[in-house]
Enzyme design. Structure first.
Site, PDB file in Angstrom:
ATOM      1  N   GLU A   1       0.819  -1.061   0.058  1.00  0.00           N
ATOM      2  CA  GLU A   1      -0.004   0.046  -0.060  1.00  0.00           C
ATOM      3  C   GLU A   1       0.803   1.226  -0.035  1.00  0.00           C
ATOM      4  O   GLU A   1       1.774   1.438   0.757  1.00  0.00           O
ATOM      5  CB  GLU A   1      -0.914  -0.093   1.128  1.00  0.00           C
ATOM      6  CG  GLU A   1      -1.933   1.044   1.577  1.00  0.00           C
ATOM      7  CD  GLU A   1      -2.685   0.973   2.579  1.00  0.00           C
ATOM      8  OE1 GLU A   1      -2.437  -0.016   3.343  1.00  0.00           O
ATOM      9  OE2 GLU A   1      -3.635   1.730   2.591  1.00  0.00           O
TER      10      GLU A   1
ATOM     11  N   LYS B   1      -9.050   2.425  -2.818  1.00  0.00           N
ATOM     12  CA  LYS B   1      -9.354   1.675  -1.482  1.00  0.00           C
ATOM     13  C   LYS B   1     -10.921   1.845  -1.228  1.00  0.00           C
ATOM     14  O   LYS B   1     -11.418   2.993  -0.940  1.00  0.00           O
ATOM     15  CB  LYS B   1      -8.539   2.209  -0.601  1.00  0.00           C
ATOM     16  CG  LYS B   1      -8.437   1.315   0.681  1.00  0.00           C
ATOM     17  CD  LYS B   1      -7.366   1.823   1.780  1.00  0.00           C
ATOM     18  CE  LYS B   1      -7.384   1.324   3.053  1.00  0.00           C
ATOM     19  NZ  LYS B   1      -6.357   1.727   3.917  1.00  0.00           N
TER      20      LYS B   1
ATOM     21  N   CYS C   1      -5.617  -3.559   2.008  1.00  0.00           N
ATOM     22  CA  CYS C   1      -5.643  -3.443   3.371  1.00  0.00           C
ATOM     23  C   CYS C   1      -7.010  -3.339   4.093  1.00  0.00           C
ATOM     24  O   CYS C   1      -7.558  -4.429   4.185  1.00  0.00           O
ATOM     25  CB  CYS C   1      -4.720  -2.321   4.170  1.00  0.00           C
ATOM     26  SG  CYS C   1      -4.001  -2.654   5.545  1.00  0.00           S
TER      27      CYS C   1
ATOM     28  N   LEU D   1      23.302   6.766  30.055  1.00  0.00           N
ATOM     29  CA  LEU D   1      23.258   5.501  30.833  1.00  0.00           C
ATOM     30  C   LEU D   1      23.502   5.561  32.463  1.00  0.00           C
ATOM     31  O   LEU D   1      24.191   6.542  32.870  1.00  0.00           O
ATOM     32  CB  LEU D   1      24.532   4.449  30.441  1.00  0.00           C
ATOM     33  CG  LEU D   1      24.731   4.455  28.750  1.00  0.00           C
ATOM     34  CD1 LEU D   1      26.053   3.617  28.651  1.00  0.00           C
ATOM     35  CD2 LEU D   1      23.686   3.376  28.597  1.00  0.00           C
TER      36      LEU D   1
ATOM     37  N   GLY E   1      20.880   1.695  35.004  1.00  0.00           N
ATOM     38  CA  GLY E   1      19.426   1.014  35.257  1.00  0.00           C
ATOM     39  C   GLY E   1      19.055   0.172  34.037  1.00  0.00           C
ATOM     40  O   GLY E   1      19.628   0.323  33.033  1.00  0.00           O
ATOM     41  N   ILE E   2      18.099  -0.617  34.059  1.00  0.00           N
ATOM     42  CA  ILE E   2      17.481  -1.557  33.001  1.00  0.00           C
ATOM     43  C   ILE E   2      17.136  -0.594  31.840  1.00  0.00           C
ATOM     44  O   ILE E   2      17.386  -1.188  30.740  1.00  0.00           O
ATOM     45  CB  ILE E   2      16.499  -2.310  33.518  1.00  0.00           C
ATOM     46  CG1 ILE E   2      16.333  -3.390  32.325  1.00  0.00           C
ATOM     47  CG2 ILE E   2      15.161  -1.597  33.897  1.00  0.00           C
ATOM     48  CD1 ILE E   2      17.410  -4.306  32.196  1.00  0.00           C
ATOM     49  N   ASP E   3      16.510   0.299  31.825  1.00  0.00           N
ATOM     50  CA  ASP E   3      15.965   1.200  30.764  1.00  0.00           C
ATOM     51  C   ASP E   3      17.019   1.559  29.856  1.00  0.00           C
ATOM     52  O   ASP E   3      16.729   1.405  28.815  1.00  0.00           O
ATOM     53  CB  ASP E   3      15.004   2.273  31.334  1.00  0.00           C
ATOM     54  CG  ASP E   3      14.022   1.772  32.188  1.00  0.00           C
ATOM     55  OD1 ASP E   3      13.212   0.852  31.552  1.00  0.00           O
ATOM     56  OD2 ASP E   3      13.439   2.312  33.010  1.00  0.00           O
TER      57      ASP E   3
ATOM     58  N   THR F   1      14.694   7.435  27.316  1.00  0.00           N
ATOM     59  CA  THR F   1      15.010   5.849  28.022  1.00  0.00           C
ATOM     60  C   THR F   1      13.442   5.636  28.483  1.00  0.00           C
ATOM     61  O   THR F   1      13.485   4.602  29.236  1.00  0.00           O
ATOM     62  CB  THR F   1      16.133   5.812  28.838  1.00  0.00           C
ATOM     63  OG1 THR F   1      16.073   6.862  29.876  1.00  0.00           O
ATOM     64  CG2 THR F   1      17.464   5.979  28.072  1.00  0.00           C
TER      65      THR F   1
ATOM     66  N   GLU G   1       6.256   4.451  32.939  1.00  0.00           N
ATOM     67  CA  GLU G   1       6.599   5.727  33.219  1.00  0.00           C
ATOM     68  C   GLU G   1       5.790   7.041  32.642  1.00  0.00           C
ATOM     69  O   GLU G   1       5.280   7.833  33.192  1.00  0.00           O
ATOM     70  CB  GLU G   1       8.277   6.300  32.980  1.00  0.00           C
ATOM     71  CG  GLU G   1       9.170   5.224  33.956  1.00  0.00           C
ATOM     72  CD  GLU G   1      10.567   5.501  33.446  1.00  0.00           C
ATOM     73  OE1 GLU G   1      11.641   5.190  34.112  1.00  0.00           O
ATOM     74  OE2 GLU G   1      10.959   6.199  32.530  1.00  0.00           O
TER      75      GLU G   1
END
Lengths: 541, 541
Positions: free
Chosen positions: B43, B116, B152, B290, B293-295, B390, B395
């Site tokens: 498309e 369409k 679609c 950085l 942390g994990i995020d 991040t 959050e």
């Protein structure tokens, strides 16, 4: 029309069902005491407007339904029961889909429900997303008069198969009540008058047009409810930019409506949008960075008019590049407005960043704007003021601002005003003050001096941008009227100015996405009114 | 089906008509050399998708028309002329309104244009705003086979009067070609297979389903083009998250399609979205703060996978409250990813603000996050990296972030991933590395340790938010499934967790409006998928 009608232009808040119902009940009560037999509220008065995807939450739908029932009882209890009260709200189609409705409430019951036929799905509107359209007319009897009902877009896109023609096919009406949530755009009042007059002459009946008033995020509703006679003449009009109930009996004579000047409309719209954004979101005060320039001087004045002089903080944040006249002009606007004025030099913070990062060029310029943004946010976090961003539409178009710098804020009053309009509004506001014998709020020097961001020695806007008179004219055609590059060149604009304006506008979409909301006052504002991809390699032909 | 068909899943860029036409011509050329007689593009392959309000610019419409003519010539020149090439693009209805089209190009001419029929206008889609729907079927002859065309949504909302039924009413087809711009959502591939199978069995004919691939702002197209037999079995499938041409002859046997794990789909989608946002907007490199942390560890890894280890800068910005393990874990993820690692302590800048403003409480916490945001923006301004935010969906929902602080950035890879999914993706990525004998990119300690913003001594997320397992489950129901407060309580969630999650989500809309875009990977992402007012007093029942 033989029936006393009340056009009740209220200022509801989206989602505040209890508060809005009280506004409606009190206004209806007052109108009934003054002899109204038909009381017409604006579109979606009970829910506020626009409610966007709230329309699709089942819990909200139930809440509206309960509130409407409670309102009907309240009206009956208050003795308004004998009047027909037409209330805009949210309904459900047999399919279960939400609908944009006008409910006729009388004698404590929901007597009839009109469902909006024509759903706007352009500009700022997404009503195909939200609502199922209605197909049937509603005509109610009020003391022997046949009253038809329509909602906003119904009279904008009518035609032979439309809602107005349908009323004629069903025997005609003695009066048409139109409930509206028609957002302000400069010069739009005349278009509304024309549409209502067209409907009136088609129906050979008077039309009462009732509009919302108040700010809702990026929209301002300007009120200006009115009555047109069966001949299509405006015979009565409510005020604009404030709540009011207008009573009409149908024996009013045609009168010439004096339209406000563009500048007055724009200024009042921006003040109302700013006041309602603040108050409806729980702020009583605002803070603005004063640079000595025209944009921040106008924003400081708007904030003062919106919230009161005791509720505005102006902060001058000088750097090494701030001029002597900036200091004088920043202090001057604060003194003229009578607001709290503070000075926070940014040198120590800027030096700390420079020492850590060794910034030069645009990076060094941006850090100054960002330190200022942080100072305003820091004070806001400590004291609870709404931060007002001072950017105008010319800057927003061209990206001539620092993201996370001068762009910080919860609301941006000048977002839809190009620079030349900023000057015009400043002049208008000063002239109005002079007319009233008051202090002119905006320093003459802020209006007269050449624009500069003062982020490096000798910096002037014209080193980066075309002359604002040219730039604003190009932006108006490119953004609001979809002119191509070729159209602009054919219209005689200088090729270099066109190239700069278009390239800057195209590459700044990412910045606009992170800009705070501000009041739409033109036919095409940045934001949901103009939806363009950030990732976009199209270059205008 | 008796005709060799090429399903060409390309990665166009919105607005890049010249570049997209080259992609199409080269892919068609290759397919023709491999014996394809019917070549199907996705498309709006020529324009990129979605083009939003670009659809309505007359100059863009003219540009597309010229590009399509030029493409037809180019295909003929390359010797593809004898093949039928079906290209998605932008057309114009007789009314002048834009249309979403599939043009059959053959022998240098535009042989037929399908418009369409069904226009999606929910979720992220605004196609009623942009396009006029078509009403007529298109069936083209390819070496004696009757090939029908659909786009679609035509197979998503079909029904007795729909585009597929219409083909049957017009004598049926031997093959249905469906052009798609179907954005990724986790688990969506199975839904596409089911829809195509329904169409195939209704038509008693095979269906080729061709999807876009690539990132476009907040959308990711995942490819995964496929063929279903007339019996509704998936008999061939292209890869996902990369460009590919799949050839099919119709004699393929049914096979069991092995769906990727949710974690793999999500991870690949986010990497592709991040890579394309960067590259299509002219960035070759990215920068990320950085924290240990994990995020930020996951974002650093995603950036490395998206752009290459030589093109990522990780910055640790310690404050007085940064822990020893933060320093180790930040350095560790940078070392594991092999990216440029820098350290910029924020103390001097924070002290300058504190000295100037005397900040305490949340204001003092925010200034740390904002200084970090400024450091990243300053380096970006100097060196040209894309700043990656991040923040995760948990959050973003609850507003547990600092606007103009950790929220700064051009793109936010984790925007639609709740915290528990962030952990799951980190574990998946490490497991994949282990499987391949590579270094696990994410420090085990970043996964294992308790989340903390480290903006004050001893701060932990759980002091402000419910346990993430509970929070994420509540958010999923409240946001993605419109559950009410009563629904959530009835489902057994703790009242205090529900209260915190709902109140925080409702009051944080203003922050979300200024957040950078990030890839939608669920059925309901923040952004244009969920449109709610900022000013909104509705409190969930």
């Amino acid at each position: 029309m033989g029936v006393r009608v009340a056009l009740v232009q209220i200022n509801p808040t989206v989602g505040d069902l209890t508060g809005n119902a009280i506004l409606i009940a009190e206004a209806a009560d007052d109108a009934a005491r003054l002899g109204a037999r038909l009381i017409v509220l604006p579109e979606m008065a009970l829910t506020g407007y626009p409610i966007e995807d709230l329309a699709q939450r089942p819990s909200f739908q139930r809440g509206v339904s309960q509130s409407l029932q409670a309102l009907a009882q309240e009206l009956a209890t208050r003795g308004v029961g004998g009047c027909a009260v037409i209330v805009g709200g949210l309904g459900r189609a047999p399919s279960g889909a939400p609908t944009n409705t006008a409910t006729v409430v009388r004698h404590g019951t929901l007597e009839a429900v009109y469902v909006k036929h024509r759903l706007p799905n352009y500009g700022v509107f997404d009503e195909y997303r939200l609502f199922e359209p209605g197909t049937k007319p509603v005509i109610v009897d009020v003391d022997g008069a046949r009253v038809g009902v329509a909602i906003c877009e119904d009279i904008w896109t009518d035609g032979p198969q439309g809602p107005v023609a349908q009323l004629t096919a069903h025997g005609g009406v003695d009066l048409l009540a139109v409930l509206n949530g028609s957002p302000f755009e400069v010069g739009k009042a005349a278009a509304r008058h024309t549409l209502a007059a067209t409907a009136a002459t088609a129906l050979d009946a008077p039309v009462v047009y009732v509009n919302l008033v108040g700010g809702q995020d990026d929209l301002v509703f300007d009120g200006g409810s009115f009555v047109v006679s069966r001949l299509g003449q405006v015979v009565a009009e409510a005020g604009r930019f404030h709540t009011q109930t207008l009573l009409a009996d149908g024996d009013e004579r045609g009168r010439r409506i004096v339209e406000m000047s563009d500048e007055e409309q724009l200024y009042r719209a921006v003040v109302l949008g700013t006041r309602d954004y603040a108050h409806k979101n729980g702020f009583t005060s605002a803070i603005v960075g004063l640079s000595g320039g025209i944009d921040s001087a106008l924003v400081g004045t708007i904030a003062t008019d919106a919230l009161g002089r005791g509720n505005v903080v102006g902060v001058w944040m000088p750097s090494a590049y701030s001029s002597a006249h900036s200091r004088e002009d920043a202090a001057d606007v604060a003194a003229r407005c009578g607001i709290d004025y503070r000075v926070h030099p940014i040198g120590p913070m800027v030096e700390a960043f420079d020492a850590a990062l060794g910034l030069t060029g645009v990076a060094a310029e941006n850090i100054q704007a960002r330190v200022r943004g942080q100072v305003l946010m820091g004070i806001s976090n400590m004291e609870g003021h709404l931060v007002l961003a001072t950017g105008n539409k010319s800057e927003l178009a061209t990206g001539y601002s620092t993201i996370y710098g001068d762009a910080v804020g919860g609301f941006a009053p000048l977002k839809d005003l190009v620079k030349t309009r900023v000057w015009a509004l400043a002049r208008w506001r000063n002239a109005r003050a002079a007319q009233l014998g008051e202090t002119e709020p905006i320093p003459a020097n802020s209006i007269a001096k050449e624009p500069s961001a003062e982020l490096r020695p000798g910096q002037l806007d014209r080193q980066s941008l075309p002359d604002y008179a040219v730039l604003d004219a190009v932006l108006d055609r490119y953004i609001e009227h979809a002119s191509s590059r070729q159209d602009l060149l054919a219209a005689g604009f200088p090729a270099d100015a066109v190239a700069v304006a278009l390239a800057a506008t195209d590459r700044s979409e990412w910045k606009r996405r992170q800009y705070p909301p501000g009041p739409k006052v033109t036919s095409l504002a940045f934001g949901r009114d103009r939806r363009l991809p950030i990732t976009n390699r199209w270059v205008e032909l």
